[in-house]
Design a protein around this motif. Structure first.
Motif, PDB file in Angstrom:
ATOM      1  N   LYS A  38       0.831  -1.204   0.000  1.00  0.00           N
ATOM      2  CA  LYS A  38       0.000   0.000   0.000  1.00  0.00           C
ATOM      3  C   LYS A  38       0.862   1.248   0.000  1.00  0.00           C
ATOM      4  O   LYS A  38       0.596   2.211  -0.724  1.00  0.00           O
ATOM      5  N   LYS A  39       1.916   1.248   0.819  1.00  0.00           N
ATOM      6  CA  LYS A  39       2.821   2.406   0.870  1.00  0.00           C
ATOM      7  C   LYS A  39       3.587   2.554  -0.438  1.00  0.00           C
ATOM      8  O   LYS A  39       3.778   3.665  -0.927  1.00  0.00           O
ATOM      9  N   ALA A  40       4.021   1.454  -1.038  1.00  0.00           N
ATOM     10  CA  ALA A  40       4.747   1.504  -2.308  1.00  0.00           C
ATOM     11  C   ALA A  40       3.851   2.049  -3.422  1.00  0.00           C
ATOM     12  O   ALA A  40       4.322   2.789  -4.295  1.00  0.00           O
ATOM     13  N   LYS A  41       2.572   1.705  -3.396  1.00  0.00           N
ATOM     14  CA  LYS A  41       1.637   2.208  -4.398  1.00  0.00           C
ATOM     15  C   LYS A  41       1.509   3.728  -4.305  1.00  0.00           C
ATOM     16  O   LYS A  41       1.525   4.420  -5.323  1.00  0.00           O
ATOM     17  N   VAL A  43       3.731   5.863  -2.955  1.00  0.00           N
ATOM     18  CA  VAL A  43       5.011   6.460  -3.330  1.00  0.00           C
ATOM     19  C   VAL A  43       5.170   6.465  -4.843  1.00  0.00           C
ATOM     20  O   VAL A  43       5.601   7.464  -5.435  1.00  0.00           O
ATOM     21  N   THR A  44       4.825   5.375  -5.490  1.00  0.00           N
ATOM     22  CA  THR A  44       4.923   5.290  -6.951  1.00  0.00           C
ATOM     23  C   THR A  44       3.969   6.273  -7.613  1.00  0.00           C
ATOM     24  O   THR A  44       4.329   6.944  -8.581  1.00  0.00           O
ATOM     25  N   HIS A  45       2.763   6.374  -7.082  1.00  0.00           N
ATOM     26  CA  HIS A  45       1.755   7.252  -7.669  1.00  0.00           C
ATOM     27  C   HIS A  45       2.211   8.709  -7.651  1.00  0.00           C
ATOM     28  O   HIS A  45       2.099   9.411  -8.652  1.00  0.00           O
ATOM     29  N   LEU A  51      10.155  12.070 -10.645  1.00  0.00           N
ATOM     30  CA  LEU A  51      11.338  11.284 -10.994  1.00  0.00           C
ATOM     31  C   LEU A  51      11.688  11.465 -12.472  1.00  0.00           C
ATOM     32  O   LEU A  51      12.859  11.662 -12.818  1.00  0.00           O
ATOM     33  N   VAL A  52      10.691  11.440 -13.339  1.00  0.00           N
ATOM     34  CA  VAL A  52      10.929  11.641 -14.765  1.00  0.00           C
ATOM     35  C   VAL A  52      11.493  13.039 -15.022  1.00  0.00           C
ATOM     36  O   VAL A  52      12.426  13.218 -15.820  1.00  0.00           O
ATOM     37  N   ILE A  53      10.970  14.048 -14.344  1.00  0.00           N
ATOM     38  CA  ILE A  53      11.463  15.419 -14.513  1.00  0.00           C
ATOM     39  C   ILE A  53      12.909  15.535 -14.043  1.00  0.00           C
ATOM     40  O   ILE A  53      13.752  16.137 -14.727  1.00  0.00           O
TER      41      ILE A  53
END
Length: 72
Positions: A38-41, A43-45, A51-53
């Motif tokens: 749940k926490k990883a979801k 953080v990824t969201h 991160l891309v920027i």
């Protein structure tokens, strides 16, 4: 013929049984992995676009922020 009556008690555990709040290792592992996913979801969201920027700003040739965000 005599019938045997068995009474089940509620509340306190009987002699020799485990307490109800004692959890097995597999149950704890399942709860921990669910919490982690749940926490990883989250953080990824919220972390993917920044991160891309950041990766784009550190590449060669160095584009401006406007060039990274504009669709053209």
């Amino acid at each position: 013929m005599s019938s045997k009556v068995v009474l089940k008690t509620k509340g306190k555990s009987t002699k020799g049984s485990k307490p109800a709040d004692d959890k097995s290792a597999s149950k704890l592992l399942k709860e921990w992995s669910t919490w982690t996913m749940k926490k990883a979801k989250v953080v990824t969201h919220y972390g993917f676009i920044p991160l891309v920027i950041i990766i784009g700003m550190n590449s060669e040739p160095k584009p401006s922020l406007y060039q990274l965000l504009s669709p053209v």
